[in-house]
Scaffold this motif. Structure first.
Motif, mmCIF file in Angstrom:
data_model
loop_
_atom_site.group_PDB
_atom_site.id
_atom_site.type_symbol
_atom_site.label_atom_id
_atom_site.label_comp_id
_atom_site.label_asym_id
_atom_site.label_seq_id
_atom_site.Cartn_x
_atom_site.Cartn_y
_atom_site.Cartn_z
ATOM 1 N N VAL B 127 0.845 -1.207 0.000
ATOM 2 C CA VAL B 127 0.000 0.000 0.000
ATOM 3 C C VAL B 127 0.879 1.255 0.000
ATOM 4 O O VAL B 127 0.624 2.219 -0.734
ATOM 5 C CB VAL B 127 -0.963 0.004 1.208
ATOM 6 C CG1 VAL B 127 -1.756 1.299 1.263
ATOM 7 C CG2 VAL B 127 -1.907 -1.189 1.140
ATOM 8 N N ARG B 130 2.197 1.817 -3.432
ATOM 9 C CA ARG B 130 1.154 2.275 -4.359
ATOM 10 C C ARG B 130 0.869 3.769 -4.147
ATOM 11 O O ARG B 130 0.760 4.542 -5.105
ATOM 12 C CB ARG B 130 -0.117 1.455 -4.123
ATOM 13 C CG ARG B 130 -1.207 1.720 -5.142
ATOM 14 C CD ARG B 130 -2.245 0.617 -5.116
ATOM 15 N NE ARG B 130 -3.054 0.662 -3.909
ATOM 16 C CZ ARG B 130 -3.378 -0.402 -3.168
ATOM 17 N NH1 ARG B 130 -2.944 -1.599 -3.499
ATOM 18 N NH2 ARG B 130 -4.133 -0.276 -2.100
ATOM 19 N N ILE B 131 0.772 4.158 -2.882
ATOM 20 C CA ILE B 131 0.489 5.559 -2.548
ATOM 21 C C ILE B 131 1.602 6.472 -3.060
ATOM 22 O O ILE B 131 1.352 7.500 -3.700
ATOM 23 C CB ILE B 131 0.335 5.712 -1.013
ATOM 24 C CG1 ILE B 131 -0.968 5.060 -0.545
ATOM 25 C CG2 ILE B 131 0.409 7.155 -0.615
ATOM 26 C CD1 ILE B 131 -1.174 5.153 0.962
ATOM 27 N N LEU B 150 -6.462 9.239 -2.772
ATOM 28 C CA LEU B 150 -5.569 8.535 -1.846
ATOM 29 C C LEU B 150 -6.236 8.160 -0.532
ATOM 30 O O LEU B 150 -5.737 7.305 0.189
ATOM 31 C CB LEU B 150 -4.322 9.384 -1.560
ATOM 32 C CG LEU B 150 -3.289 9.428 -2.688
ATOM 33 C CD1 LEU B 150 -2.118 10.304 -2.291
ATOM 34 C CD2 LEU B 150 -2.791 8.016 -2.993
ATOM 35 N N ASP B 153 -6.729 4.464 -0.283
ATOM 36 C CA ASP B 153 -5.515 3.722 0.071
ATOM 37 C C ASP B 153 -5.196 3.901 1.548
ATOM 38 O O ASP B 153 -4.761 2.969 2.225
ATOM 39 C CB ASP B 153 -4.341 4.219 -0.782
ATOM 40 C CG ASP B 153 -4.562 3.971 -2.270
ATOM 41 O OD1 ASP B 153 -4.583 2.793 -2.663
ATOM 42 O OD2 ASP B 153 -4.732 4.945 -3.019
ATOM 43 N N ASP B 154 -5.411 5.124 2.027
ATOM 44 C CA ASP B 154 -5.129 5.395 3.437
ATOM 45 C C ASP B 154 -6.059 4.589 4.339
ATOM 46 O O ASP B 154 -5.642 4.082 5.387
ATOM 47 C CB ASP B 154 -5.270 6.896 3.703
ATOM 48 C CG ASP B 154 -4.765 7.271 5.080
ATOM 49 O OD1 ASP B 154 -3.700 6.749 5.485
ATOM 50 O OD2 ASP B 154 -5.422 8.069 5.765
ATOM 51 N N GLU B 156 -7.195 1.699 3.641
ATOM 52 C CA GLU B 156 -6.666 0.324 3.622
ATOM 53 C C GLU B 156 -5.483 0.219 4.590
ATOM 54 O O GLU B 156 -5.361 -0.759 5.340
ATOM 55 C CB GLU B 156 -6.238 -0.030 2.193
ATOM 56 C CG GLU B 156 -5.967 -1.513 2.031
ATOM 57 C CD GLU B 156 -5.608 -1.872 0.583
ATOM 58 O OE1 GLU B 156 -5.879 -1.058 -0.327
ATOM 59 O OE2 GLU B 156 -5.031 -2.960 0.388
ATOM 60 N N ALA B 194 1.653 6.859 5.252
ATOM 61 C CA ALA B 194 0.443 7.011 4.433
ATOM 62 C C ALA B 194 -0.256 8.339 4.725
ATOM 63 O O ALA B 194 -0.739 9.008 3.810
ATOM 64 C CB ALA B 194 -0.508 5.836 4.675
#
Lengths: 218, 218
Positions: B127, B130-131, B150, B153-154, B156, B194
């Motif tokens: 993750v 990816r971010i 984002l 993603d955060d 996750e 993140a």
């Protein structure tokens, strides 16, 4: 024009003093919430962090406005923008006090700090308060001697932080995993509070004297 | 004058892409160092954090210089100073990758992550990568769609972070206090990485579109 510029700087300075006092008081109350499982104090710290964030935005707006109206030259500009860095460190100190308060609240009505570590956290609270007090005074009085010596207070915080782990990883530890994890994270919040305070101190010294100390740690 | 201003902005942009790529690569290597107890990768991450810090100072210098020479008006100024905020978030992401690498090194030749949490940290690494990739692409291509999303993603990352504690505080945990403390701190490093990435994403969106997203989290 020059008078207006000075008046703007005085206003920025006043906002920064408010911020410093607010994050000092936040950590003092958060420490009390932590050690006494005081729900009121914990909730108060969390609620009032929004005020610290609002002050931060006021500093930003004021600085942008000042830059746009006065178009300061390079050295003045660097000085004025240092106020932004200082405000960012203070804002982050407020967040860290809030993290301590939230941890206290999560364990309420229990006490998040296990008995063998109570004294260490008391001392961390004392050091945090001393550091924040020096920064507030330095901003409001422009007497930066104390702010220039924050490294020593930070060393004391680092020693206390290290001693947490010595206790937790020692053979006598019988408080369990959850208390150890809470204490490790709490220890990091105090240590980061002191780190940001040291950074803030450097910014204050630069604001007042125009001279940079050594570059920031880490 | 306007051309010179644009050229300056392109240079700032190039520095920011370098920073984003550097902190992405740093976290990827730090995760490998962590999961494979790879000493070389860990030491490389720590050594190269100085480069990230140097890039940060270059951005600062460039922005100060640009402001002083071009005296941008209020809206332009806010935009240019956003580059500073973005650089500060990226710099902090580099620090957090360094913290992961240092934790890996401290337990070397052992593995800091206990077996029941290996998969969670692998996923946190995915993750994080990816971010950081989305941010790098958004800065270099001005395509901010991904950067504006984002938050998912955060979320996750936050779920993975929470699951660490569920495992550590569960009845099956038999890895001891030290592994739990390491894992809690490591989890916080990924989660903060993140968070700063989400902040960085907001700054990128503002830089590119001139429009602010909701105010930053926390």
């Amino acid at each position: 024009m020059r008078d207006e510029y000075r008046a703007d700087l005085v206003q920025v300075n006043r906002l920064l003093v408010w911020m410093a006092d607010a994050v000092r008081s936040a950590m003092a109350r958060a420490t009390n919430a932590l050690l006494k499982a005081d729900q009121t104090d914990a909730e108060e710290v969390i609620a009032r962090d929004a005020e610290v964030n609002a002050l931060y935005r006021l500093v930003e707006d004021k600085v942008y406005d000042l830059c746009a109206r006065q178009a300061p030259v390079a050295s003045d500009l660097r000085l004025v923008l240092t106020a932004l860095h200082l405000a960012a460190d203070l804002e982050r100190m407020g967040d860290l006090a809030e993290h301590v308060a939230k941890t206290a609240l999560r364990r309420h009505p229990g006490v998040a700090v296990p008995e063998p570590l109570v004294e260490t956290f008391e001392q961390m609270g004392v050091v945090a308060d001393r550091i924040a007090g020096k920064i507030s005074r330095a901003i409001s009085t422009s007497d930066v001697v104390a702010a220039g010596q924050l490294d020593r207070d930070d060393d004391e915080m680092d020693r206390l932080h290290t001693s947490l782990f010595t206790t937790m990883f020692g053979p006598a530890w019988s408080e369990g995993t959850e208390a150890a994890v809470d204490s490790a994270l709490l220890g990091r919040f105090y240590e980061r509070y002191a780190d940001h305070a040291v950074n803030a101190g450097r910014h204050v010294v630069f604001l007042v004297t125009g001279e940079a100390l050594d570059s920031r740690p880490e």
